[in-house]
Design an enzyme around this catalytic site. Structure first.
Site, PDB file in Angstrom:
ATOM      1  N   THR A 248      -8.355   6.747  -1.955  1.00 19.76           N
ATOM      2  CA  THR A 248      -9.713   6.215  -2.078  1.00 19.76           C
ATOM      3  C   THR A 248     -10.729   7.312  -1.788  1.00 19.76           C
ATOM      4  O   THR A 248     -11.866   7.237  -2.260  1.00 19.76           O
ATOM      5  CB  THR A 248      -9.936   5.021  -1.129  1.00 19.76           C
ATOM      6  OG1 THR A 248      -9.429   5.370   0.161  1.00 19.76           O
ATOM      7  CG2 THR A 248      -9.221   3.784  -1.627  1.00 19.76           C
TER       8      THR A 248
ATOM      9  N   LYS B 186       1.201  14.434   0.979  1.00 21.52           N
ATOM     10  CA  LYS B 186      -0.150  14.757   0.502  1.00 21.52           C
ATOM     11  C   LYS B 186      -0.314  16.248   0.240  1.00 21.52           C
ATOM     12  O   LYS B 186      -1.304  16.688  -0.341  1.00 21.52           O
ATOM     13  CB  LYS B 186      -1.196  14.262   1.505  1.00 21.52           C
ATOM     14  CG  LYS B 186      -1.187  12.743   1.685  1.00 21.52           C
ATOM     15  CD  LYS B 186      -2.214  12.310   2.726  1.00 21.52           C
ATOM     16  CE  LYS B 186      -2.126  10.839   3.092  1.00 21.52           C
ATOM     17  NZ  LYS B 186      -2.813   9.938   2.134  1.00 21.52           N
TER      18      LYS B 186
ATOM     19  N   LYS C 241     -14.561   8.428  -3.477  1.00 18.28           N
ATOM     20  CA  LYS C 241     -15.807   8.777  -2.771  1.00 18.28           C
ATOM     21  C   LYS C 241     -16.330  10.124  -3.268  1.00 18.28           C
ATOM     22  O   LYS C 241     -17.535  10.294  -3.500  1.00 18.28           O
ATOM     23  CB  LYS C 241     -15.560   8.827  -1.255  1.00 18.28           C
ATOM     24  CG  LYS C 241     -15.203   7.475  -0.663  1.00 18.28           C
ATOM     25  CD  LYS C 241     -14.572   7.570   0.727  1.00 18.28           C
ATOM     26  CE  LYS C 241     -13.823   6.278   1.032  1.00 18.28           C
ATOM     27  NZ  LYS C 241     -12.893   6.392   2.186  1.00 18.28           N
TER      28      LYS C 241
ATOM     29  N   HIS D 218       0.803  -1.230   0.000  1.00 13.15           N
ATOM     30  CA  HIS D 218       0.000   0.000   0.000  1.00 13.15           C
ATOM     31  C   HIS D 218       0.830   1.271   0.000  1.00 13.15           C
ATOM     32  O   HIS D 218       0.268   2.357   0.156  1.00 13.15           O
ATOM     33  CB  HIS D 218      -0.944   0.045   1.196  1.00 13.15           C
ATOM     34  CG  HIS D 218      -2.021  -0.987   1.164  1.00 13.15           C
ATOM     35  ND1 HIS D 218      -3.257  -0.763   0.604  1.00 13.15           N
ATOM     36  CD2 HIS D 218      -2.022  -2.267   1.590  1.00 13.15           C
ATOM     37  CE1 HIS D 218      -3.992  -1.853   0.717  1.00 13.15           C
ATOM     38  NE2 HIS D 218      -3.257  -2.791   1.308  1.00 13.15           N
TER      39      HIS D 218
ATOM     40  N   LYS E 194      -8.051  13.967   4.629  1.00 16.70           N
ATOM     41  CA  LYS E 194      -7.200  12.769   4.586  1.00 16.70           C
ATOM     42  C   LYS E 194      -6.187  12.933   5.699  1.00 16.70           C
ATOM     43  O   LYS E 194      -6.101  14.018   6.300  1.00 16.70           O
ATOM     44  CB  LYS E 194      -6.495  12.638   3.234  1.00 16.70           C
ATOM     45  CG  LYS E 194      -5.806  13.939   2.777  1.00 16.70           C
ATOM     46  CD  LYS E 194      -5.160  13.814   1.405  1.00 16.70           C
ATOM     47  CE  LYS E 194      -6.130  13.916   0.256  1.00 16.70           C
ATOM     48  NZ  LYS E 194      -6.143  12.770  -0.633  1.00 16.70           N
ATOM     49  N   ARG E 195      -5.402  11.878   5.982  1.00 15.81           N
ATOM     50  CA  ARG E 195      -4.349  12.046   6.983  1.00 15.81           C
ATOM     51  C   ARG E 195      -3.437  13.205   6.587  1.00 15.81           C
ATOM     52  O   ARG E 195      -3.237  13.482   5.400  1.00 15.81           O
ATOM     53  CB  ARG E 195      -3.531  10.751   7.123  1.00 15.81           C
ATOM     54  CG  ARG E 195      -4.285   9.649   7.824  1.00 15.81           C
ATOM     55  CD  ARG E 195      -4.690  10.038   9.237  1.00 15.81           C
ATOM     56  NE  ARG E 195      -3.542  10.121  10.107  1.00 15.81           N
ATOM     57  CZ  ARG E 195      -3.168   9.164  10.946  1.00 15.81           C
ATOM     58  NH1 ARG E 195      -3.866   8.049  11.046  1.00 15.81           N
ATOM     59  NH2 ARG E 195      -2.109   9.318  11.714  1.00 15.81           N
TER      60      ARG E 195
HETATM   61  C1  26W Z   1       3.799   0.546   9.985  1.00 12.70           C
HETATM   62  C2  26W Z   1       3.036   1.756   9.999  1.00 12.70           C
HETATM   63  C3  26W Z   1       2.254   1.988   8.754  1.00 12.70           C
HETATM   64  C4  26W Z   1       0.929   2.268   8.883  1.00 12.70           C
HETATM   65  C5  26W Z   1       0.207   2.521   7.754  1.00 12.70           C
HETATM   66  C6  26W Z   1       2.836   1.931   7.521  1.00 12.70           C
HETATM   67  C7  26W Z   1       2.108   2.174   6.405  1.00 12.70           C
HETATM   68  C8  26W Z   1       0.799   2.474   6.502  1.00 12.70           C
HETATM   69  C9  26W Z   1       0.057   2.724   5.205  1.00 12.70           C
HETATM   70  C10 26W Z   1       0.851   3.587   4.283  1.00 12.70           C
HETATM   71  C11 26W Z   1      -1.250   3.283   5.422  1.00 12.70           C
HETATM   72  C12 26W Z   1      -2.172   3.527   4.302  1.00 12.70           C
HETATM   73  O1  26W Z   1      -3.257   3.813   4.659  1.00 12.70           O
HETATM   74  N1  26W Z   1      -1.837   3.479   2.999  1.00 12.70           N
HETATM   75  C13 26W Z   1      -2.825   3.887   2.008  1.00 12.70           C
HETATM   76  O2  26W Z   1      -3.518   2.757   1.531  1.00 12.70           O
HETATM   77  C14 26W Z   1      -4.628   3.132   0.742  1.00 12.70           C
HETATM   78  C15 26W Z   1      -5.385   1.884   0.384  1.00 12.70           C
HETATM   79  O3  26W Z   1      -4.655   1.112  -0.512  1.00 12.70           O
HETATM   80  C16 26W Z   1      -4.184   3.922  -0.474  1.00 12.70           C
HETATM   81  O4  26W Z   1      -5.327   4.358  -1.159  1.00 12.70           O
HETATM   82  C17 26W Z   1      -3.337   5.116  -0.063  1.00 12.70           C
HETATM   83  O5  26W Z   1      -2.808   5.762  -1.202  1.00 12.70           O
HETATM   84  C18 26W Z   1      -2.206   4.666   0.854  1.00 12.70           C
HETATM   85  O6  26W Z   1      -1.491   5.776   1.367  1.00 12.70           O
END
Ligand code: 26W
Length: 836
Positions: free
Chosen positions: A676, A574, A680, A377, A568-569
């Site tokens: 995502t 971003k 929406k 992801h 978003k976060r």
């Molecule tokens: C280990 C800590 C950690 C926590 C969360 C590492 C990485 C993450 C991810 C990057 C979190 C995340 O939400 N990624 C997002 O995933 C979505 C679903 O596929 C994508 O639409 C987003 O672009 C992506 O940032």
């Protein structure tokens, strides 16, 4: 005998016969509501808390789900079908009541039943606390996937953790983020069913030792471990109108009885309570880091706990029907790993098969690599999980041995493929060498899986060209793309009832489970009468959003203005900072009296910053300060309004997306894996202003370049520009940017807080700014100017809005799940017997 063992004693109830189906009519629902309210909750007409009414209705509906849940399980068991498991440390479910009502197609009956009791559904639904068991996109995606799997009648179960505390609640105090614990279970959770009879035992620490088994074979066992119990709580996942109810099983950590007794007997009462606490800490809190890994021991414990409990659960069910015959296990089971977080599953399945079930290495490896599939992801290096070998060794001694063995065999394969290329072996090793050797979880997942996918076309391609290039060269056939989606049930049918009605009036009701049918809206974009109705719906939704902003931010949004939204976060990649620079530019224009082609605009920004992410928190502070200055300036009046929405969450998005005109998707190209939220917004008729990043590219392809405000560099251009990125020259060469920087640097937005924005200013000036924020400023402002102009022509804008909805059919997770199923899982749909 211990409590949990007692529950395992099976006492069948052969005389427990089927009950007649529950009525789905208003009167039956109202009757059951009264029953629960009176007898189960012990409340009466004097009770003022709407919470109990919410709970009574939830219990009445849960009964209806329960019938379908049972039928679904029977159908899967009878067919002995192949099953899928979605393993994720995060499931951002949001609220369940509305979802249950929608998917049971019982909205009208519920509304009437409540009306007969003098209650309003909207009010009850508001009483539900969001299940915030996730950070952002990855967690919400997992929730949308479950909805689509149930709707497609696919036998897929979710496995996750039942965090006592979900994503923190965000307060804004003096413009700054303050985190408060989210004790979401405090008032109880009517949607979960505890199933202690399926408790599993997860080992930690201790050591591994050799021994000889009965047959004289040398085997390994994990001894002196400190075990933690995993107690499952099941949540029903209803499909849309199809009688299917799948399961999300969440594990709660509990201390073992022995553990307690041992210490009790030694007279160490406080110590035993402390030990119990430590065990139970594992499922206490969700780590609030999005995209940055922080290497905490408890996090690794969580990951292994989920992996081990879930696999043991699946193996226990397998043993119940197949005994110790694993020859068809890989034909009947597939595990999808949601990022690397559950990738302990690879060594853990090996351990369970070898140590507990006596399989040989090759047989176990064959099963593991035919059942594991991994989804990536993110490309951000700071988000790639690595665990210190020393920590791994102490917590998980036996799994680490297995990781070493997997790595040794894997590196031998690399050596056969590229003889003599020791540099490549070093690069590809699951163990990163160095002063502090690390386990690279992504490589572990890659080596142990038969499928590796990214979440949008660009992202999947970049994976094979960058991060995973060596692996792609070795195993090209493993790699594939699965572009994300969102569920149209929650994100259109439920959250935007007025638009849903208009769409159904226009193209029929089939779109809810077949989103490409929205294409039928496109011809109507040329019909002025239809456009007027569409605009009326959007207008009402903007009023609803304005009311939220008024209540939460105390800022007045005029629904006639362009609603420009980024939620978003908060993360530098971003580029919320780029958004706020544009706001400062608009403010500067107003102050200079430059009103040429002006469009009134309300800018809304929302999102949480990881508590330890200083820059993200400073960006929140800047947004709030800019909002304060702009909103208080009488010269600005209602031409420009800015608000920061606190505590952005699933239930807030249900109001935000329907009321948005312009969707901000402005990440540095190549950094946002998919996004995502962009989908929406599109579904709800917002037009996107965005870069060629993640799924934006595919959104633009679907809707056409004319209905998308594109700006900025491509991912390739970003990488090319990096070495020569020169913010000073960009500022010098752009009068508007110079003016924005001057305002920012003058302290205009921090008059009584000197210096607080210096770190942001420095990052903008830095030639090493990884997000190249200023490189896209000019083209962003130009795209914003075009958006403003387009909005000025309401007929034109409405047309774009309709065409965006009409073109969003591909971004349903129904399509995404069909692709996972056809290309990775190969499950048969198993419709449940209808309840009647
Ligand atoms: C280990 C800590 C950690 C926590 C969360 C590492 C990485 C993450 C991810 C990057 C979190 C995340 O939400 N990624 C997002 O995933 C979505 C679903 O596929 C994508 O639409 C987003 O672009 C992506 O940032």
């Amino acid at each position: 005998m211990f409590y949990h063992d007692q529950l395992l004693e099976s006492t069948p109830l052969p005389h427990l016969t089927e009950l007649p189906p529950l009525g789905m009519d208003a009167a039956s629902l109202a009757r059951d509501f009264r029953h629960y309210y009176t007898y189960n909750l012990g409340r009466d007409r004097h009770c003022r808390s709407v919470h109990y009414a919410y709970e009574a209705l939830s219990l009445a509906l849960r009964d209806r789900l329960m019938e379908r849940w049972k039928n679904t399980r029977y159908a899967y068991d009878e067919r002995d079908c192949r099953r899928g498991y979605y393993l994720s440390l995060e499931f951002l479910m949001g609220r369940s009541l509305g979802n249950a009502i929608l998917n049971l197609e019982t909205h009208e009956a519920v509304r009437q039943g409540l009306y007969s009791l003098g209650l309003r559904l909207e009010e009850l639904a508001e009483a539900e606390h969001d299940a915030g068991l996730g950070n952002g996109g990855l967690g919400r995606l997992a929730a949308c996937f479950l909805d689509s799997c149930a709707t497609l009648a696919l036998p897929v179960q979710g496995y996750g953790l039942r965090y006592e505390y979900g994503m923190f609640r965000q307060k804004i105090v003096d413009g700054q983020q303050v985190e408060e614990p989210d004790h979401w279970l405090r008032a109880g959770n009517p949607w979960e069913i505890e199933r202690p009879e399926y408790t599993q035992r997860v080992p930690f620490e201790g050591r591994s030792e050799f021994y000889r088994d009965h047959a004289g074979e040398t085997r390994v066992r994990w001894v002196d471990s400190r075990d933690v119990l995993a107690v499952p709580y099941d949540l029903p996942i209803p499909g849309f109108g199809n009688g299917t109810v799948n399961t999300l099983r969440l594990w709660k950590a509990a201390a073992t009885d022995e553990f307690n007794l041992g210490e009790f007997n030694a007279g160490l009462y406080p110590e035993s309570v402390a030990a119990k606490n430590q065990a139970e800490h594992i499922s206490m809190i969700l780590y609030p880091n999005d995209a940055s890994e922080n290497g905490k021991e408890l996090r690794l414990r969580q990951q292994y706990f989920l992996a081990s409990a879930s696999l043991q659960d699946v193996l226990a069910r397998w043993g119940g029907t197949q005994g110790e015959d694993f020859s068809t296990f890989a034909d009947k089971n597939v595990f999808q790993l949601n990022d690397t977080h559950p990738s302990c599953c690879v060594p853990e399945l090996m351990r369970l098969l070898i140590d507990q079930h006596g399989l040989g290495w090759d047989e176990a490896w064959g099963i593991t690599t035919r059942t594991m599939a991994y989804t990536n992801h993110t490309l951000l290096p700071e988000a790639l999980e690595k665990w210190p070998v020393r920590l791994f060794q102490r917590l998980l001694p036996r799994p680490l041995e297995i990781v070493y063995e997997i790595n040794a065999r894997f590196l031998a394969e690399v050596a056969r493929h590229w003889p003599g290329d020791t540099e490549r072996q070093r690069r590809m090793s699951i163990i990163e060498e160095g002063p502090e050797p690390m386990v690279r979880m992504a490589f572990l997942a890659l080596v142990g899986s038969f499928s590796v996918n990214g979440v949008a076309a660009l992202h999947s391609r970049l994976l094979t060209e960058g991060l995973f290039r060596d692996f792609y060269e070795l195993w090209p056939a493993k790699f594939n793309n699965k572009t994300n989606g969102v569920t149209p049930r929650r994100w259109l049918a439920w959250c935007n009832p007025a638009l849903a009605r208009l769409i159904t009036d226009t193209v029929g009701q089939g779109w809810v489970a077949d989103l490409p049918q929205l294409a039928g809206l496109a011809p109507r974009a040329d019909d002025p009468e239809f456009r007027q109705r569409w605009r009326g719906v959007k207008q009402a939704n903007k009023e609803r959003l304005a009311a939220l902003v008024r209540q939460e931010c105390e800022v007045e949004f005029n629904p006639q203005a362009l609603f420009d939204v980024q939620v978003k976060r908060i993360h530098e990649y971003k580029r919320q900072l780029l958004n706020i620079l544009h706001v400062i530019h608009l403010y500067d224009r107003l102050k200079r009296g430059d009103l040429q082609g002006w469009t009134d605009r309300c800018v809304l920004i929302g999102g949480k910053a990881a508590p330890g992410y200083f820059m993200a928190k400073t960006i929140i502070k800047l947004i709030n300060n800019v909002a304060h200055v702009v909103n208080a300036d009488p010269e600005v009046g209602s031409r420009l309004r800015v608000a920061f929405l606190p505590d952005y969450r699933v239930s807030a998005m249900e109001i935000i997306a329907p009321g948005t005109d312009l969707s901000e998707q402005i990440s540095t190209a190549g950094k946002e894996a998919s996004g995502t939220g962009n989908m929406k917004f599109m579904m709800n008729g917002a037009v996107t202003i965005g870069t060629l990043d993640g799924a934006n590219i595919e959104i633009r392809e679907e809707v056409g370049a004319a209905n998308f405000f594109l700006f900025g560099m491509t991912a390739e251009e970003v990488e090319q520009a990096r070495p020569s990125y020169d913010p000073a020259a960009l500022i010098a060469g752009n009068e508007e940017l110079r003016q924005v920087m001057r305002l920012l640097e003058s302290g205009h937005f921090n008059q009584f807080e000197p210096g607080i924005f210096d770190p942001l200013i420095a990052s903008l000036h830095s030639p090493h700014d990884p997000w190249l924020t200023l490189a896209d400023f000019a083209s962003y402002v130009e795209a914003q100017r075009q958006a403003a102009q387009a909005y000025g022509d309401q007929e034109h804008w409405t047309r774009m809005s309709i065409l965006n909805s009409a073109a969003s059919g591909r971004f349903s997770t129904d399509r995404t799940m069909q692709e996972y199923n056809q290309e990775i899982w190969h499950l048969q749909a198993v419709p449940a017997e209808p309840v009647r």
